[in-house]
Scaffold this active site. Structure first.
Site, mmCIF file in Angstrom:
data_model
loop_
_atom_site.group_PDB
_atom_site.id
_atom_site.type_symbol
_atom_site.label_atom_id
_atom_site.label_comp_id
_atom_site.label_asym_id
_atom_site.label_seq_id
_atom_site.Cartn_x
_atom_site.Cartn_y
_atom_site.Cartn_z
ATOM 1 N N HIS A 165 17.776 62.224 -17.886
ATOM 2 C CA HIS A 165 18.216 63.220 -18.033
ATOM 3 C C HIS A 165 18.122 63.436 -19.859
ATOM 4 O O HIS A 165 18.486 62.862 -20.604
ATOM 5 C CB HIS A 165 19.541 63.359 -18.175
ATOM 6 N N TYR A 224 30.234 68.058 -18.099
ATOM 7 C CA TYR A 224 31.830 67.870 -19.256
ATOM 8 C C TYR A 224 32.204 69.137 -18.635
ATOM 9 O O TYR A 224 32.724 69.754 -19.681
ATOM 10 C CB TYR A 224 31.671 66.878 -20.240
ATOM 11 N N PRO A 235 36.405 56.622 -21.284
ATOM 12 C CA PRO A 235 35.517 56.724 -20.328
ATOM 13 C C PRO A 235 34.319 57.551 -20.894
ATOM 14 O O PRO A 235 32.917 58.533 -20.944
ATOM 15 C CB PRO A 235 34.986 56.458 -19.252
ATOM 16 N N LYS A 255 30.268 54.510 -22.979
ATOM 17 C CA LYS A 255 30.116 53.770 -24.225
ATOM 18 C C LYS A 255 30.220 52.456 -24.298
ATOM 19 O O LYS A 255 29.552 51.502 -24.613
ATOM 20 C CB LYS A 255 30.303 54.628 -25.911
ATOM 21 N N TYR A 260 25.377 60.734 -28.012
ATOM 22 C CA TYR A 260 25.493 60.181 -27.066
ATOM 23 C C TYR A 260 24.495 59.473 -26.929
ATOM 24 O O TYR A 260 24.290 58.548 -25.907
ATOM 25 C CB TYR A 260 25.652 61.685 -26.776
HETATM 26 P P1 FAD Z 1 32.338 42.785 -17.551
HETATM 27 O O1 FAD Z 1 32.128 44.523 -16.524
HETATM 28 O O2 FAD Z 1 33.914 43.277 -17.938
HETATM 29 O O3 FAD Z 1 31.988 41.807 -16.587
HETATM 30 C C1 FAD Z 1 32.909 40.378 -17.376
HETATM 31 C C2 FAD Z 1 32.824 39.725 -16.385
HETATM 32 O O4 FAD Z 1 33.847 38.442 -16.579
HETATM 33 C C3 FAD Z 1 33.507 40.452 -15.098
HETATM 34 O O5 FAD Z 1 32.527 39.623 -14.016
HETATM 35 C C4 FAD Z 1 34.725 39.485 -14.426
HETATM 36 O O6 FAD Z 1 34.886 38.905 -13.269
HETATM 37 C C5 FAD Z 1 34.598 37.956 -15.364
HETATM 38 N N1 FAD Z 1 35.783 37.573 -15.764
HETATM 39 C C6 FAD Z 1 37.096 37.680 -16.364
HETATM 40 N N2 FAD Z 1 37.310 36.778 -16.671
HETATM 41 C C7 FAD Z 1 37.448 35.961 -16.200
HETATM 42 C C8 FAD Z 1 37.504 34.207 -16.094
HETATM 43 N N3 FAD Z 1 38.877 33.545 -16.174
HETATM 44 N N4 FAD Z 1 36.580 33.426 -15.767
HETATM 45 C C9 FAD Z 1 35.748 33.693 -15.129
HETATM 46 N N5 FAD Z 1 35.082 34.953 -15.482
HETATM 47 C C10 FAD Z 1 36.004 35.675 -15.483
HETATM 48 N N6 FAD Z 1 32.453 52.661 -18.974
HETATM 49 C C11 FAD Z 1 31.136 53.349 -19.329
HETATM 50 O O7 FAD Z 1 30.890 53.684 -19.825
HETATM 51 N N7 FAD Z 1 31.850 54.796 -17.500
HETATM 52 C C12 FAD Z 1 32.309 54.380 -17.091
HETATM 53 O O8 FAD Z 1 32.758 55.308 -15.836
HETATM 54 C C13 FAD Z 1 33.037 53.605 -16.698
HETATM 55 N N8 FAD Z 1 34.212 53.048 -15.153
HETATM 56 C C14 FAD Z 1 34.570 51.657 -15.025
HETATM 57 C C15 FAD Z 1 35.500 51.828 -14.928
HETATM 58 C C16 FAD Z 1 36.687 50.934 -14.862
HETATM 59 C C17 FAD Z 1 37.537 50.174 -13.060
HETATM 60 C C18 FAD Z 1 36.323 49.147 -15.594
HETATM 61 C C19 FAD Z 1 37.455 48.574 -15.345
HETATM 62 C C20 FAD Z 1 35.256 50.238 -16.707
HETATM 63 C C21 FAD Z 1 34.616 50.955 -16.806
HETATM 64 N N9 FAD Z 1 34.097 51.222 -17.626
HETATM 65 C C22 FAD Z 1 32.877 51.985 -17.795
HETATM 66 C C23 FAD Z 1 33.185 49.991 -19.021
HETATM 67 C C24 FAD Z 1 31.762 49.641 -18.435
HETATM 68 O O9 FAD Z 1 32.194 49.480 -17.309
HETATM 69 C C25 FAD Z 1 32.424 48.097 -19.145
HETATM 70 O O10 FAD Z 1 32.906 48.508 -20.853
HETATM 71 C C26 FAD Z 1 31.280 47.323 -19.331
HETATM 72 O O11 FAD Z 1 31.255 46.789 -18.033
HETATM 73 C C27 FAD Z 1 31.381 45.798 -20.096
HETATM 74 O O12 FAD Z 1 30.822 45.087 -19.664
HETATM 75 P P2 FAD Z 1 31.465 43.547 -20.101
HETATM 76 O O13 FAD Z 1 30.191 42.720 -19.629
HETATM 77 O O14 FAD Z 1 31.767 43.539 -21.822
HETATM 78 O O15 FAD Z 1 32.276 43.595 -18.769
HETATM 79 C C1 DHB Z 2 29.619 58.388 -16.047
HETATM 80 C C2 DHB Z 2 30.471 57.792 -16.222
HETATM 81 C C3 DHB Z 2 31.199 58.255 -17.721
HETATM 82 O O1 DHB Z 2 32.125 57.808 -17.795
HETATM 83 C C4 DHB Z 2 30.389 59.173 -18.249
HETATM 84 O O2 DHB Z 2 31.052 59.928 -19.857
HETATM 85 C C5 DHB Z 2 29.066 59.698 -17.731
HETATM 86 C C6 DHB Z 2 28.600 58.899 -16.994
HETATM 87 C C7 DHB Z 2 29.060 58.312 -14.909
HETATM 88 O O3 DHB Z 2 30.196 56.996 -13.620
HETATM 89 O O4 DHB Z 2 28.123 58.522 -13.992
#
Ligand code: FAD
Ligand code: DHB
Length: 386
Positions: free
Chosen positions: A68, A196, A288, A292, A380
């Site tokens: 996009h 948005y 969210p 980011k 962004y």
């Molecule tokens: P995570 O993806 O959380 O990975 C951490 C991993 O560690 C997981 O697989 C977990 O199972 C594992 N873990 C936890 N505890 C333990 C343990 N004790 N032992 C071993 N493993 C463990 N961001 C956006 O930008 N847009 C969005 O729309 C958005 N939607 C989201 C919706 C939800 C429900 C959530 C929870 C987050 C969302 N986020 C979103 C944020 C984004 O998904 C996260 O910032 C991203 O996943 C961060 O990656 P990470 O690897 O740091 O953590």
């Molecule tokens: C999506 C999620 C977000 O939080 C955002 O700001 C833009 C896109 C997505 O899930 O595609």
């Protein structure tokens, strides 16, 4: 290297280290299906997509992802386009689901013969104050120990690594009085780029996963129960919030996934203690609205991988010592941007009309001033300088 968590942060860190000949063990407490099926983020900054390419993991993203070059801001029932690429020297963003990124990374990790253990229990981290840290865990009923040089806490917001060092950390926490209700629907998106929306009934976002799959979000009460939201109620509310003066139509379709996520801004300082380094959601959470969370997690592990490579290659720990300070500069920039987007677009519960008028004035400025639109656009698509 011992890595706790097989989310984007842990998996990308392992891939970056492998490329430099550094072995790692990843421990994940969920099963493989769970981590590859949970619906989360979907938007990759240009730099995140470029990194996946660089790691040789971009093939499916190029085939199935969507590029996009702009986004829409909708308020006062009118739609305005922010030309992201035009304002940022040609940079763009990718729509490619987080679980697809995770699927590609897991396959690459396993194909490279690196150790990646799912369904481990009772993970605990020890002796990171000295030179020989270790991780203990249970797998298939047996207790195991990983002796490692360094531990990376990539275990997300609810993991065990941050609590293990919490007494040495300063915590910054800000909770919002709203959450997001997110749905995935098998219906072609009603838009070519993300919308948005600031609406009197609350924020809404129209995004997508493919030409056949739409993803939409609604601002809601963070404590609401998803069972209170029938599919009919969700679509009715979507129609209200996306309504325009120009006859734009929202396509409806079967909802295949729905859930409510609370929103918070959270940072710990420092992001390291002894030989334990926190990365991604383990160290910080952003609301969210700026898309980011995932992108910030990827930036952390790039910094950490570079520091570890220098540590192993030259026995130089200066980059590792600076890890937290290097990351936090960007973390706070992104915190500000995510808070700003959230504050500008959401209905603030007890705000009076004055605050809503300020939001509209700010949105009007963003869509009518090149300087203001560029501020939004460069943050962004992802800033390079912080
Ligand atoms: P995570 O993806 O959380 O990975 C951490 C991993 O560690 C997981 O697989 C977990 O199972 C594992 N873990 C936890 N505890 C333990 C343990 N004790 N032992 C071993 N493993 C463990 N961001 C956006 O930008 N847009 C969005 O729309 C958005 N939607 C989201 C919706 C939800 C429900 C959530 C929870 C987050 C969302 N986020 C979103 C944020 C984004 O998904 C996260 O910032 C991203 O996943 C961060 O990656 P990470 O690897 O740091 O953590
Ligand atoms: C999506 C999620 C977000 O939080 C955002 O700001 C833009 C896109 C997505 O899930 O595609």
């Amino acid at each position: 290297m011992g890595i706790v968590g097989a989310g984007p942060a842990g998996l990308i860190l392992s891939q970056l280290l492998d490329r430099a000949g550094i072995d790692s063990v990843i421990l994940e407490n969920r099963d493989r299906e769970y981590v590859t099926e949970r619906v989360r983020a979907g938007l990759l900054e240009q730099a995140t997509a470029d990194l996946l390419d660089e790691l040789g993991l971009g093939e499916r993203m190029h085939r199935e992802g969507l590029v996009h070059q702009g986004l829409y801001l909708r308020f006062a029932h009118q739609t305005h386009r922010i030309p992201l690429s035009e304002l940022t020297g040609g940079r763009s963003i990718w729509i490619y689901g987080q679980q697809e990124v995770v699927k590609d990374l897991i396959e690459a990790r396993l194909a490279a013969g690196q150790q990646l253990h799912f369904e481990v229990a009772d993970v605990s981290v020890h002796d990171f104050d000295g030179d020989s840290p270790r991780i203990e865990y249970t797998h298939e009923g047996e207790r195991h120990v990983v002796d490692c040089d360094v531990i990376a806490g990539c275990d997300g917001f609810h993991g065990v690594c941050r609590p293990a060092i919490e007494s040495a950390l300063t915590i910054h926490n800000h909770e919002y009085p709203f959450g997001w209700l997110g749905i995935l629907a098998t219906v072609p998106p009603s838009t070519d780029e993300l919308i948005y929306t600031n609406h009197e009934r609350g924020f809404a976002l129209h995004t997508m996963r493919s030409p056949e799959l739409s993803r939409l979000y609604l601002q809601c009460d963070p404590h609401d129960d998803i069972t209170n939201w029938s599919d009919d109620r969700i679509w009715e509310e979507m129609h209200h919030r996306f309504e325009t003066d120009d006859g734009w139509q929202l396509n409806e379709g079967p909802i295949v996934d729905k859930g409510i996520t609370p929103m918070r801004s959270f940072v710990v300082e420092p992001m390291q203690h002894g030989r334990l380094y926190l990365a991604g959601d383990a160290a910080h959470i952003v609301p969210p609205t700026g898309a980011k969370g995932l992108n910030l997690a990827v930036r952390d592990v790039r910094v950490l991988a570079e520091a570890l490579i220098s540590f192993y290659a030259d026995n130089d720990s200066s980059l590792l010592d600076a890890y937290s300070a290097t990351c936090l500069r960007r973390v706070w920039r992104v915190q500000h941007f995510s808070w700003w987007m959230t504050s500008m677009l959401h209905l603030i519960g007890d705000a009076d009309d004055f605050e809503h008028r300020l939001q509209l004035a700010q949105l009007d400025y963003v869509v009518s001033s090149t300087a203001a639109a560029t501020t939004l656009a460069e943050n962004y698509v992802g800033l390079d300088k912080v």
